[in-house]
Design a protein around this motif. Structure first.
Motif, PDB file in Angstrom:
ATOM      1  N   VAL A  85       0.815  -1.094   0.008  1.00 21.72           N
ATOM      2  CA  VAL A  85       0.111  -0.067  -0.088  1.00 21.72           C
ATOM      3  C   VAL A  85       1.048   1.141  -0.292  1.00 21.72           C
ATOM      4  O   VAL A  85       0.743   2.127  -0.875  1.00 21.72           O
ATOM      5  N   ASP A  86       2.065   1.260   0.938  1.00 16.01           N
ATOM      6  CA  ASP A  86       2.925   2.466   0.992  1.00 16.01           C
ATOM      7  C   ASP A  86       3.570   2.644  -0.485  1.00 16.01           C
ATOM      8  O   ASP A  86       3.242   3.911  -0.777  1.00 16.01           O
ATOM      9  N   TYR A  87       4.115   1.623  -0.934  1.00 17.72           N
ATOM     10  CA  TYR A  87       4.890   1.922  -2.180  1.00 17.72           C
ATOM     11  C   TYR A  87       3.650   2.346  -3.571  1.00 17.72           C
ATOM     12  O   TYR A  87       4.100   3.054  -4.199  1.00 17.72           O
ATOM     13  N   SER A  88       2.422   1.844  -3.326  1.00 16.36           N
ATOM     14  CA  SER A  88       1.643   2.310  -4.560  1.00 16.36           C
ATOM     15  C   SER A  88       1.202   3.863  -4.107  1.00 16.36           C
ATOM     16  O   SER A  88       1.204   4.539  -5.219  1.00 16.36           O
ATOM     17  N   GLU A  89       1.232   4.049  -2.875  1.00 20.38           N
ATOM     18  CA  GLU A  89       0.948   5.785  -2.706  1.00 20.38           C
ATOM     19  C   GLU A  89       2.024   6.463  -3.121  1.00 20.38           C
ATOM     20  O   GLU A  89       1.884   7.472  -3.724  1.00 20.38           O
ATOM     21  N   GLN A  90       3.315   6.068  -2.720  1.00 18.98           N
ATOM     22  CA  GLN A  90       4.546   6.632  -3.201  1.00 18.98           C
ATOM     23  C   GLN A  90       4.574   6.996  -4.697  1.00 18.98           C
ATOM     24  O   GLN A  90       5.123   8.070  -5.472  1.00 18.98           O
ATOM     25  N   LYS A  91       4.215   5.733  -5.358  1.00 21.24           N
ATOM     26  CA  LYS A  91       4.125   5.705  -6.889  1.00 21.24           C
ATOM     27  C   LYS A  91       3.451   6.976  -7.645  1.00 21.24           C
ATOM     28  O   LYS A  91       3.568   7.544  -8.564  1.00 21.24           O
ATOM     29  N   ASP A  92       1.966   6.872  -6.895  1.00 20.75           N
ATOM     30  CA  ASP A  92       1.178   7.975  -7.202  1.00 20.75           C
ATOM     31  C   ASP A  92       1.823   9.223  -7.043  1.00 20.75           C
ATOM     32  O   ASP A  92       1.361  10.163  -7.953  1.00 20.75           O
ATOM     33  N   LEU A  93       2.415   9.500  -5.924  1.00 20.30           N
ATOM     34  CA  LEU A  93       3.128  10.829  -5.553  1.00 20.30           C
ATOM     35  C   LEU A  93       3.909  11.291  -6.818  1.00 20.30           C
ATOM     36  O   LEU A  93       4.014  12.396  -7.325  1.00 20.30           O
ATOM     37  N   VAL A  94       4.915  10.214  -7.105  1.00 21.50           N
ATOM     38  CA  VAL A  94       5.810  10.488  -8.324  1.00 21.50           C
ATOM     39  C   VAL A  94       5.017  10.915  -9.590  1.00 21.50           C
ATOM     40  O   VAL A  94       5.445  11.830 -10.461  1.00 21.50           O
ATOM     41  N   ASP A  95       3.934  10.231  -9.743  1.00 27.08           N
ATOM     42  CA  ASP A  95       3.104  10.332 -11.196  1.00 27.08           C
ATOM     43  C   ASP A  95       2.786  11.846 -11.064  1.00 27.08           C
ATOM     44  O   ASP A  95       2.738  12.382 -12.148  1.00 27.08           O
ATOM     45  N   ARG A  96       2.175  12.400  -9.952  1.00 24.14           N
ATOM     46  CA  ARG A  96       1.622  13.743  -9.720  1.00 24.14           C
ATOM     47  C   ARG A  96       2.828  14.428 -10.001  1.00 24.14           C
ATOM     48  O   ARG A  96       2.590  15.688 -10.584  1.00 24.14           O
ATOM     49  N   GLN A  97       3.994  14.348  -9.455  1.00 26.87           N
ATOM     50  CA  GLN A  97       5.093  15.234  -9.552  1.00 26.87           C
ATOM     51  C   GLN A  97       5.700  15.152 -10.964  1.00 26.87           C
ATOM     52  O   GLN A  97       5.858  16.387 -11.629  1.00 26.87           O
ATOM     53  N   ARG A  98       5.628  14.234 -11.656  1.00 23.47           N
ATOM     54  CA  ARG A  98       5.876  14.176 -13.132  1.00 23.47           C
ATOM     55  C   ARG A  98       4.669  14.921 -14.083  1.00 23.47           C
ATOM     56  O   ARG A  98       5.263  15.541 -14.974  1.00 23.47           O
ATOM     57  N   TYR A  99       3.611  14.889 -13.502  1.00 23.72           N
ATOM     58  CA  TYR A  99       2.563  15.958 -14.153  1.00 23.72           C
ATOM     59  C   TYR A  99       2.673  17.177 -13.962  1.00 23.72           C
ATOM     60  O   TYR A  99       2.787  18.193 -14.896  1.00 23.72           O
ATOM     61  N   GLN A 100       3.214  17.657 -12.783  1.00 23.97           N
ATOM     62  CA  GLN A 100       3.662  19.018 -12.461  1.00 23.97           C
ATOM     63  C   GLN A 100       4.717  19.582 -13.279  1.00 23.97           C
ATOM     64  O   GLN A 100       4.720  20.604 -13.515  1.00 23.97           O
ATOM     65  N   VAL A 101       5.526  18.519 -13.536  1.00 27.05           N
ATOM     66  CA  VAL A 101       6.681  19.206 -14.454  1.00 27.05           C
ATOM     67  C   VAL A 101       6.262  19.364 -15.871  1.00 27.05           C
ATOM     68  O   VAL A 101       6.722  20.363 -16.508  1.00 27.05           O
ATOM     69  N   VAL A 102       5.555  18.624 -16.247  1.00 27.75           N
ATOM     70  CA  VAL A 102       4.784  18.610 -17.543  1.00 27.75           C
ATOM     71  C   VAL A 102       4.046  20.098 -17.757  1.00 27.75           C
ATOM     72  O   VAL A 102       4.172  20.775 -18.626  1.00 27.75           O
ATOM     73  N   THR A 103       3.420  20.140 -16.437  1.00 28.61           N
ATOM     74  CA  THR A 103       2.473  21.326 -16.206  1.00 28.61           C
ATOM     75  C   THR A 103       3.266  22.525 -16.778  1.00 28.61           C
ATOM     76  O   THR A 103       2.946  23.581 -17.183  1.00 28.61           O
ATOM     77  N   LEU A 104       4.443  22.467 -15.754  1.00 33.75           N
ATOM     78  CA  LEU A 104       5.242  23.661 -15.778  1.00 33.75           C
ATOM     79  C   LEU A 104       5.774  24.129 -17.015  1.00 33.75           C
ATOM     80  O   LEU A 104       5.635  25.167 -17.438  1.00 33.75           O
ATOM     81  N   GLY A 105       6.187  22.883 -17.700  1.00 31.65           N
ATOM     82  CA  GLY A 105       6.804  23.307 -19.130  1.00 31.65           C
ATOM     83  C   GLY A 105       5.725  23.965 -20.180  1.00 31.65           C
ATOM     84  O   GLY A 105       6.070  24.859 -20.641  1.00 31.65           O
ATOM     85  N   LYS A 106       4.471  23.443 -19.958  1.00 31.31           N
ATOM     86  CA  LYS A 106       3.516  23.851 -20.827  1.00 31.31           C
ATOM     87  C   LYS A 106       3.034  25.488 -20.504  1.00 31.31           C
ATOM     88  O   LYS A 106       2.976  26.065 -21.325  1.00 31.31           O
ATOM     89  N   ALA A 107       3.093  25.536 -19.094  1.00 33.73           N
ATOM     90  CA  ALA A 107       2.670  26.861 -18.540  1.00 33.73           C
ATOM     91  C   ALA A 107       3.749  28.143 -19.033  1.00 33.73           C
ATOM     92  O   ALA A 107       3.445  29.300 -19.604  1.00 33.73           O
ATOM     93  N   ILE A 108       4.985  27.704 -19.104  1.00 34.84           N
ATOM     94  CA  ILE A 108       5.796  28.547 -19.506  1.00 34.84           C
ATOM     95  C   ILE A 108       5.683  28.983 -21.008  1.00 34.84           C
ATOM     96  O   ILE A 108       5.990  29.807 -21.530  1.00 34.84           O
ATOM     97  N   THR A 109       5.632  27.669 -21.783  1.00 32.45           N
ATOM     98  CA  THR A 109       5.265  27.950 -23.255  1.00 32.45           C
ATOM     99  C   THR A 109       4.039  28.694 -23.647  1.00 32.45           C
ATOM    100  O   THR A 109       4.066  29.513 -24.487  1.00 32.45           O
TER     101      THR A 109
END
Ligand SMILES: Nc1nc2c(ncn2[C@@H]2O[C@H](COP(=O)(O)OP(=O)(O)OP(=O)(O)O)[C@@H](O)[C@H]2O)c(=O)[nH]1
Length: 364
Positions: free
Chosen positions: A12-36
């Motif tokens: 359960v713990d690792y699944s939550e951590q993996k979801d958090l990483v996915d959210r962070q990757r989404y924010q990275v993409v969002t940041l790139g798009k927002a600057i563009t």
């Protein structure tokens, strides 16, 4: 069991951590798009002079800052991506300052002058740096995600293995306890059967399976008691085979035994359910008749019993000529207690023997 819980908890713990990483990757993409998007707004304004593009610029800037602050909040303090993010934040601020500056220049120029502003924009260079660092963060997050994915796979495997082992243990325990219980039950039932058999043997004759002498006394005592209280009558038949010794002497004890069994069965066939037949010992039988109204019924029964031997009894293919002598005593007519009744019946049986055998006599 504890291993299973630990494996499940980590899963359960690792699944939550993996979801958090996915959210962070989404924010990275969002940041790139927002600057563009912000850049597109700036360029739109510089090229056309339409203030409409300034909204896109502001919105892109706001989204970019929001993505940065979410990443700052979500990234581990020890994460190698943190210094990169700090760098990106500086570069983004520089880029946004440069954008703002170029927009200000354009505004102060007072009219549409793209050549002026665009030439001074160092945005392209900054954007390259930002993109490079965003790619590095994403690469690190991807590695982290892959690690969690592998860890989740391992934990699933461990959980399944532990669950299978646990099931095997539980099934083994159940099978073992079922077998022990079954064995115990079998033992109890066997003991009960032995006890029942012993009790039956104590009260019954082994050869004919009829009640034995001991049972005769017990049965007669209770019959007597009931008759006395209820003012009823009953009769005791004392029966001794005639010529039985000859059979033993001529054909051996085995044939004598088989004859006794056959005689017991023959007697049973002419008796009623309510009659009590027992083997008193040797070739002697006792019959207790407790439901009759007239002596005539006893006479008819005695005649039927004697008639059984009108023809030779065939045992193991040998026709055996025997008979039966019967003595009858009635309660209360012939005796006031069991001992007396048995004595009278026995004496009456001897009278039958004395008078020529194969007949019946009532007591006196
Ligand atoms: N085969 C066999 N014989 C038995 C058993 N118990 C007793 N006997 C024999 O049965 C015989 C009984 O003797 P009796 O009553 O004098 O024999 P009987 O020929 O019928 O003589 P009467 O009664 O005068 O007619 C004896 O020889 C006993 O040894 C038994 O369980 N099996």
């Amino acid at each position: 069991m504890a291993g299973l819980f630990v494996a499940m908890y980590q899963l359960v713990d690792y699944s939550e951590q993996k979801d958090l990483v996915d959210r962070q990757r989404y924010q990275v993409v969002t940041l790139g798009k927002a600057i563009t998007n912000a850049e597109s707004g700036q360029r739109g304004y510089l090229l056309t002079g339409h203030t409409l593009f300034l909204d896109a610029l502001e919105q892109g800037q706001a989204e970019a800052m929001k993505a940065i602050s979410l990443l700052e909040h979500d990234l581990d303090t020890s994460s190698a991506a943190r210094p990169l993010l700090a760098n990106i934040k500086q570069l983004v601020q520089q880029k946004f300052n440069a954008m703002d500056k170029s927009v200000q220049v354009q505004m102060h120029a007072g009219e549409y002058a793209p050549h002026l502003s665009l030439s001074r924009d160092r945005g392209r260079e900054l954007m390259k740096l930002i993109d490079g660092q965003l790619a590095q963060i994403d690469e690190q997050l991807l590695i982290k995600r892959q690690w969690f994915e592998q860890a989740i796979r391992n934990r699933i495997l461990a959980s399944v293995t532990v669950a299978i082992l646990l099931s095997i243990v539980i099934i083994s325990v159940l099978v073992f306890s079922y077998r022990s219980t079954t064995l115990l039950l079998e033992q109890v039932m066997e003991n009960q059967a032995v006890a029942k058999q012993l009790s039956h043997q104590a009260d019954h004759d082994l050869l004919t399976s009829l009640p034995n002498r001991r049972s005769v006394n017990v049965y007669l005592e209770s019959t007597y008691e009931m008759a006395r209280i209820g003012s009823k009558q009953f009769a005791v038949f004392f029966m001794d085979l005639d010529g039985f010794k000859r059979v033993n002497d001529a054909y051996g004890h085995d044939v004598g035994d088989a004859l006794l069994i056959e005689v017991a069965n023959m007697f049973k066939r002419v008796l009623r359910q309510s009659d009590f037949l027992a083997r008193q010992g040797g070739d002697e039988f006792v019959l207790v008749v407790s439901s009759y109204l007239h002596r005539l019924e006893l006479t008819q029964l005695a005649q039927r019993l004697i008639h059984l031997f009108a023809q030779p009894v065939v045992v193991r293919g040998i026709p055996l000529e025997i008979g039966v002598s019967i003595g009858i005593a009635e309660y209360p007519h012939h005796g006031k207690n069991v001992k007396q009744l048995l004595h009278v019946a026995d004496k009456a049986m001897y009278d039958s023997k004395k008078n020529g055998k194969n007949r019946f006599s009532f007591g006196e």
